[in-house]
Scaffold this active site. Structure first.
Site, PDB file in Angstrom:
ATOM      1  N   SER A 238     -81.824  29.555  79.723  1.00 42.62           N
ATOM      2  CA  SER A 238     -81.403  29.184  78.380  1.00 42.62           C
ATOM      3  C   SER A 238     -80.611  27.874  78.394  1.00 42.62           C
ATOM      4  O   SER A 238     -81.138  26.870  78.847  1.00 42.62           O
ATOM      5  CB  SER A 238     -80.602  30.337  77.779  1.00 42.62           C
ATOM      6  OG  SER A 238     -80.678  30.257  76.386  1.00 42.62           O
ATOM      7  N   LYS A 242     -81.748  24.307  80.123  1.00 45.63           N
ATOM      8  CA  LYS A 242     -81.776  22.931  79.606  1.00 45.63           C
ATOM      9  C   LYS A 242     -81.155  22.033  80.686  1.00 45.63           C
ATOM     10  O   LYS A 242     -81.650  20.939  80.981  1.00 45.63           O
ATOM     11  CB  LYS A 242     -80.981  22.830  78.303  1.00 45.63           C
ATOM     12  CG  LYS A 242     -81.409  23.832  77.200  1.00 45.63           C
ATOM     13  CD  LYS A 242     -80.565  23.684  75.935  1.00 45.63           C
ATOM     14  CE  LYS A 242     -80.435  24.937  75.068  1.00 45.63           C
ATOM     15  NZ  LYS A 242     -81.570  25.465  74.411  1.00 45.63           N
ATOM     16  N   TRP A 329     -87.169  32.507  69.075  1.00 43.16           N
ATOM     17  CA  TRP A 329     -86.152  31.469  68.882  1.00 43.16           C
ATOM     18  C   TRP A 329     -86.374  30.293  69.866  1.00 43.16           C
ATOM     19  O   TRP A 329     -86.155  29.147  69.538  1.00 43.16           O
ATOM     20  CB  TRP A 329     -84.786  32.128  69.105  1.00 43.16           C
ATOM     21  CG  TRP A 329     -83.569  31.317  68.864  1.00 43.16           C
ATOM     22  CD1 TRP A 329     -82.590  31.052  69.790  1.00 43.16           C
ATOM     23  CD2 TRP A 329     -83.128  30.711  67.643  1.00 43.16           C
ATOM     24  NE1 TRP A 329     -81.580  30.316  69.211  1.00 43.16           N
ATOM     25  CE2 TRP A 329     -81.894  30.095  67.899  1.00 43.16           C
ATOM     26  CE3 TRP A 329     -83.671  30.636  66.359  1.00 43.16           C
ATOM     27  CZ2 TRP A 329     -81.182  29.401  66.922  1.00 43.16           C
ATOM     28  CZ3 TRP A 329     -82.961  29.937  65.376  1.00 43.16           C
ATOM     29  CH2 TRP A 329     -81.736  29.333  65.663  1.00 43.16           C
ATOM     30  N   HIS A 380     -84.775  37.755  75.354  1.00 43.96           N
ATOM     31  CA  HIS A 380     -84.183  36.547  75.928  1.00 43.96           C
ATOM     32  C   HIS A 380     -83.253  36.926  77.083  1.00 43.96           C
ATOM     33  O   HIS A 380     -82.193  37.507  76.863  1.00 43.96           O
ATOM     34  CB  HIS A 380     -83.388  35.868  74.800  1.00 43.96           C
ATOM     35  CG  HIS A 380     -82.712  34.607  75.191  1.00 43.96           C
ATOM     36  ND1 HIS A 380     -83.390  33.430  75.400  1.00 43.96           N
ATOM     37  CD2 HIS A 380     -81.399  34.327  75.407  1.00 43.96           C
ATOM     38  CE1 HIS A 380     -82.532  32.481  75.701  1.00 43.96           C
ATOM     39  NE2 HIS A 380     -81.313  32.993  75.729  1.00 43.96           N
TER      40      HIS A 380
HETATM   41  C1  GTR Z   1     -78.419  30.235  71.787  1.00 45.00           C
HETATM   42  C2  GTR Z   1     -78.875  28.814  71.606  1.00 45.00           C
HETATM   43  C3  GTR Z   1     -80.018  28.553  72.532  1.00 45.00           C
HETATM   44  C4  GTR Z   1     -79.746  29.036  73.927  1.00 45.00           C
HETATM   45  C5  GTR Z   1     -78.990  30.341  73.982  1.00 45.00           C
HETATM   46  C6  GTR Z   1     -78.423  30.745  75.335  1.00 45.00           C
HETATM   47  O1  GTR Z   1     -77.437  30.597  70.904  1.00 45.00           O
HETATM   48  O2  GTR Z   1     -79.263  28.661  70.300  1.00 45.00           O
HETATM   49  O3  GTR Z   1     -80.345  27.188  72.500  1.00 45.00           O
HETATM   50  O4  GTR Z   1     -79.101  28.068  74.653  1.00 45.00           O
HETATM   51  O5  GTR Z   1     -77.941  30.360  73.097  1.00 45.00           O
HETATM   52  O6  GTR Z   1     -77.914  29.911  76.097  1.00 45.00           O
HETATM   53  O7  GTR Z   1     -78.502  31.940  75.647  1.00 45.00           O
END
Ligand code: GTR
Length: 400
Positions: A238, A242, A329, A380
């Site tokens: 996540s 990045k 998402w 996620h």
């Molecule tokens: C979310 C964000 C994502 C992702 C995520 C995470 O809130 O919108 O871009 O980075 O967090 O890191 O789990």
């Protein structure tokens, strides 16, 4: 009284923020038929409209141009100089994991202009392996207990035993050592070494600082004779995913990159405007990307890059991206299409990936390909399933 009203005001602001976030998330598009028509910037055409046809043109003209565009508009600069890097072994156990591994807890200290930053690295190296071993390095954005050096707590987020049993070393550091993941305190870390970054519109922020940290750990690996520093895979989930992409793009010493559910401003195409969007990420996480990036809120099509170009900047090195079926998402289709659109740069190196036009079905990993991918059934997260495919992918591309 004053305290109470301040408290009430902060609470009110908090409620407003929660509501804005909820609205943004609710307004997100999850309907494929509503993806607007878009044209991706041509990864093989220079800003002067010259067509890139060879590896040399790519390496000397277009790749540096793309890195610069990402620095200026998205992630910020990546300062490379420092005065010294030293390390000390805080704890060592040659008999960890019932004798299977050697544990090292290393404190890496990087100093510039008398300002230090300390990176606490947890590293397990398999004992049965002879000679320097390849390593998976996780940029840990979750709790530190996920990378427990004592192994009293075990977590699939960092399944160290599984990686050790597969013959690889495994390491992790926590993002908070570099930049706390917080709008106010992210400045306490790497940015103290590079204060000019704080005021520049193209200055690095938290994601850049985390990627910078991965590069410094790689500097350390080059000094650790048990590690094969030419075979380091940088892994992130996540927001950490990045950062793993950005680290691999900036620092060509990374041999491989794993980006897990990295979504917007990670491996997913921004122009699809599917799931999370630039406006939302910049609003909720204003401390992640360069100030300049905010210019592209609601203006994906004006951005001179899209995320397929970040993946292309990692070529010819192997890259594995993942998604999870319930994590719309992070736009699974947009992630797959980013890989697909980076393929032609790998092609300049004679590397053909085996990517079909459409994403594979759920739980159908693509391993035998320089660009690997899977969409895991579920939420996620970073799981044992994801890691098992990272290992398979590394067996194909790193061990040979
Ligand atoms: C979310 C964000 C994502 C992702 C995520 C995470 O809130 O919108 O871009 O980075 O967090 O890191 O789990």
């Amino acid at each position: 009284m004053l305290f109470l009203s301040r408290f009430a005001f902060s609470f009110f602001l908090f409620l407003v923020l929660i509501q804005v976030q909820a609205q943004n998330a609710a307004q997100a598009n999850y309907d494929e038929s509503k993806v607007p028509p878009y044209t991706l910037p041509d990864v093989l055409k220079t800003t002067k409209s010259k067509k890139v046809q060879t590896k040399t043109e790519w390496e000397t003209i277009r790749r540096p141009e793309i890195i610069k565009l990402f620095e200026e508009n998205v992630y910020g600069q990546m300062p490379k100089s420092y005065d010294r890097l030293t390390y000390s072994i805080k704890n060592k156990n040659a008999d960890a994991m019932a004798g299977k591994a050697t544990l090292k807890e290393v404190t890496i200290e990087v100093v510039k202009n008398n300002n230090p930053v300390k990176i606490n690295l947890v590293l397990f190296v398999p004992n049965r392996q002879k000679g320097p071993v390849p390593v998976f390095l996780l940029i840990n954005n979750r709790g530190k207990d996920n990378t427990d050096p004592t192994r009293a707590k075990k977590s699939d987020f960092w399944p160290a035993e599984m990686v050790i049993d597969s013959g690889y070393a495994i390491a992790a550091f926590h993002v908070s050592d570099l930049a706390p993941d917080d709008t106010a305190t992210y400045v306490n870390g790497v940015l103290q070494l590079y204060p000019e970054q704080l005021t520049a519109n193209d200055g690095m922020k938290a994601i850049g600082a985390w990627a910078w940290g991965a590069c410094r750990v790689l500097d350390y690996f080059e000094k650790d004779t048990t590690i094969d520093a030419k075979k380091v895979a940088v892994v992130g989930h996540s927001r950490g995913g990045k950062a793993s992409l950005w680290a691999a793009a900036e620092d060509q010493r990374f041999a491989m990159c794993m980006t897990n559910c990295s979504g917007n401003t990670g491996a997913a195409l921004a122009r699809r405007q599917f799931g999370e969007r630039i406006n939302r990420i910049n609003t909720v996480f204003p401390h992640w990307f360069a100030t300049n990036y905010k210019k592209f809120n609601h203006k994906e099509n004006v951005l001179p890059v899209d995320q397929h170009m970040l993946i292309a900047a990692i070529a010819p090195r192997p890259l594995y991206a993942t998604n999870a079926s319930k994590d719309l998402w992070a736009d699974p289709t947009g992630t797959y299409l980013a890989l697909k659109n980076a393929e032609k740069v790998y092609g300049l190196y004679g590397l053909t990936s085996n990517l079909n036009a459409n994403p594979p079905a759920i739980n159908q990993p693509i391993i035998n390909s320089i660009l690997g991918y899977h969409n895991r059934e579920g939420e996620h997260n970073l799981t044992a399933y994801d890691w098992s495919n990272f290992i398979k992918f590394a067996n194909v591309h790193l061990k040979k």
